[in-house]
Design an enzyme around this catalytic site. Structure first.
Site, PDB file in Angstrom:
ATOM      1  N   GLU A   1       2.054  -8.594  14.786  1.00  0.00           N
ATOM      2  CA  GLU A   1       1.264  -8.996  15.954  1.00  0.00           C
ATOM      3  C   GLU A   1       1.439 -10.496  16.214  1.00  0.00           C
ATOM      4  O   GLU A   1       1.600 -10.923  17.341  1.00  0.00           O
ATOM      5  CB  GLU A   1      -0.207  -8.658  15.697  1.00  0.00           C
ATOM      6  CG  GLU A   1      -0.925  -8.314  16.970  1.00  0.00           C
ATOM      7  CD  GLU A   1      -2.305  -7.744  16.712  1.00  0.00           C
ATOM      8  OE1 GLU A   1      -2.570  -7.305  15.578  1.00  0.00           O
ATOM      9  OE2 GLU A   1      -3.099  -7.760  17.657  1.00  0.00           O
TER      10      GLU A   1
ATOM     11  N   ARG B   1       0.825  -1.225   0.000  1.00  0.00           N
ATOM     12  CA  ARG B   1       0.000   0.000   0.000  1.00  0.00           C
ATOM     13  C   ARG B   1       0.849   1.261   0.000  1.00  0.00           C
ATOM     14  O   ARG B   1       0.408   2.314  -0.470  1.00  0.00           O
ATOM     15  CB  ARG B   1      -0.957  -0.014   1.193  1.00  0.00           C
ATOM     16  CG  ARG B   1      -2.093  -0.991   0.997  1.00  0.00           C
ATOM     17  CD  ARG B   1      -2.965  -1.053   2.221  1.00  0.00           C
ATOM     18  NE  ARG B   1      -2.732  -2.229   3.017  1.00  0.00           N
ATOM     19  CZ  ARG B   1      -3.061  -2.351   4.300  1.00  0.00           C
ATOM     20  NH1 ARG B   1      -3.616  -1.349   4.937  1.00  0.00           N
ATOM     21  NH2 ARG B   1      -2.832  -3.477   4.947  1.00  0.00           N
TER      22      ARG B   1
HETATM   23  O1  LIG Z   1       2.525  -0.247  11.884  1.00  0.00           O
HETATM   24  P1  LIG Z   1       2.386  -1.722  11.557  1.00  0.00           P
HETATM   25  O2  LIG Z   1       1.818  -2.506  12.708  1.00  0.00           O
HETATM   26  O3  LIG Z   1       3.648  -2.302  11.031  1.00  0.00           O
HETATM   27  O4  LIG Z   1       1.259  -1.857  10.432  1.00  0.00           O
HETATM   28  C1  LIG Z   1       1.195  -1.002   9.307  1.00  0.00           C
HETATM   29  C2  LIG Z   1       1.507  -1.719   8.038  1.00  0.00           C
HETATM   30  O5  LIG Z   1       0.525  -2.748   7.818  1.00  0.00           O
HETATM   31  C3  LIG Z   1       0.011  -2.622   6.501  1.00  0.00           C
HETATM   32  O6  LIG Z   1       0.783  -3.329   5.572  1.00  0.00           O
HETATM   33  P2  LIG Z   1       0.737  -4.922   5.381  1.00  0.00           P
HETATM   34  O7  LIG Z   1       1.955  -5.517   6.038  1.00  0.00           O
HETATM   35  O8  LIG Z   1      -0.605  -5.421   5.807  1.00  0.00           O
HETATM   36  O9  LIG Z   1       0.978  -5.098   3.834  1.00  0.00           O
HETATM   37  P3  LIG Z   1       0.212  -4.597   2.500  1.00  0.00           P
HETATM   38  O10 LIG Z   1       0.601  -3.151   2.292  1.00  0.00           O
HETATM   39  O11 LIG Z   1       0.816  -5.499   1.469  1.00  0.00           O
HETATM   40  O12 LIG Z   1      -1.280  -4.764   2.667  1.00  0.00           O
HETATM   41  C4  LIG Z   1       0.120  -1.141   6.215  1.00  0.00           C
HETATM   42  O13 LIG Z   1       0.098  -0.867   4.825  1.00  0.00           O
HETATM   43  C5  LIG Z   1       1.426  -0.764   6.853  1.00  0.00           C
HETATM   44  O14 LIG Z   1       2.545  -0.951   5.997  1.00  0.00           O
HETATM   45  N1  LIG Z   2      -6.286  -1.821  11.480  1.00  0.00           N
HETATM   46  C1  LIG Z   2      -5.646  -1.821  10.308  1.00  0.00           C
HETATM   47  N2  LIG Z   2      -6.290  -1.447   9.180  1.00  0.00           N
HETATM   48  C2  LIG Z   2      -5.643  -1.463   7.988  1.00  0.00           C
HETATM   49  N3  LIG Z   2      -4.368  -1.810   7.832  1.00  0.00           N
HETATM   50  C3  LIG Z   2      -3.680  -2.179   8.925  1.00  0.00           C
HETATM   51  N4  LIG Z   2      -2.384  -2.558   9.097  1.00  0.00           N
HETATM   52  C4  LIG Z   2      -2.195  -2.827  10.418  1.00  0.00           C
HETATM   53  N5  LIG Z   2      -3.324  -2.610  11.109  1.00  0.00           N
HETATM   54  C5  LIG Z   2      -4.274  -2.201  10.195  1.00  0.00           C
END
Ligand SMILES: O=P(O)(O)OC[C@H]1O[C@H](OP(=O)(O)OP(=O)(O)O)[C@H](O)[C@@H]1O
Ligand SMILES: Nc1ncnc2[nH]cnc12
Length: 178
Positions: free
Chosen positions: A98, A61
């Protein structure tokens, strides 16, 4: 558009991907042309103010917003990728989620020595991802001068953790109580 209006464009999905999680879904925000443009403009103002010479975004993202901000500011963009995707010898950092761990990788040859770099992502929760990105940048001997997010989940403590690590943090909106 105001941050409050942009917040209305974020869809909340309860119990995804696990029970008890309120998933803050940006796909509805980027599917609104004016909302996406306003979001990218706000992130761009923050990054411009940091005087960063380059932008990194985290897969997946972070690519959506980081690349859009980079193009708007005519700055170079460097992807920080999930493991095994970069075709060169990459720097890597393992970080805690987590449940379990994940890893991010970066091409250290993508930077000028000592330059100012901005981190852009959609959301900060625990901060594990953004802290790993900052650690990778420091390993590459460049300076993380700004971390700009669309969404902060302040109760999960990530923004505070990033500030403790001397990375300035900003977010367009927050969802307290998550
Ligand atoms: O602060 P944190 O607890 O690390 O969570 C935030 C991260 O989680 C999500 O990415 P995700 O790893 O779900 O990957 P994605 O972008 O491929 O959906 C979001 O886009 C952040 O990068
Ligand atoms: N609550 C949440 N919603 C969307 N993306 C996330 N990545 C980590 N926590 C999230």
């Amino acid at each position: 558009m105001t941050p409050d209006r942009l917040k209305e464009l974020v869809r909340t999905v309860p119990d995804f991907p696990a029970r008890g999680v309120q998933f803050r879904d940006i796909t509805t925000l980027i599917n609104h042309g004016e909302g996406f443009a306003a979001t990218v403009a706000m992130l761009s103002d923050t990054v411009e103010g940091s005087k960063a010479a380059r932008i990194v975004g985290m897969e997946a993202r972070g690519f959506i917003f980081g690349a859009a901000v980079a193009a708007r500011l005519s700055l170079p963009f460097v992807p920080i990728r999930k493991p095994g995707k970069l075709p060169i010898d990459a720097l890597g950092v393992d970080y805690a989620l987590e449940y379990g761990t994940d890893r991010l990788e970066l091409d250290p040859g993508a930077f000028e020595e000592g330059e100012r770099v901005a981190i852009v992502d959609d959301l900060i929760a625990t901060g594990g991802t953004a802290l790993a990105a900052a650690q990778l940048l420091r390993q590459a001997e460049v300076e993380p001068v700004c971390a700009a997010f669309v969404i902060d989940l302040p109760d999960l403590g990530g923004a505070a953790r990033l500030r403790e690590a001397d990375v300035p943090v900003s977010a367009i909106m927050s969802f307290p109580g998550d």
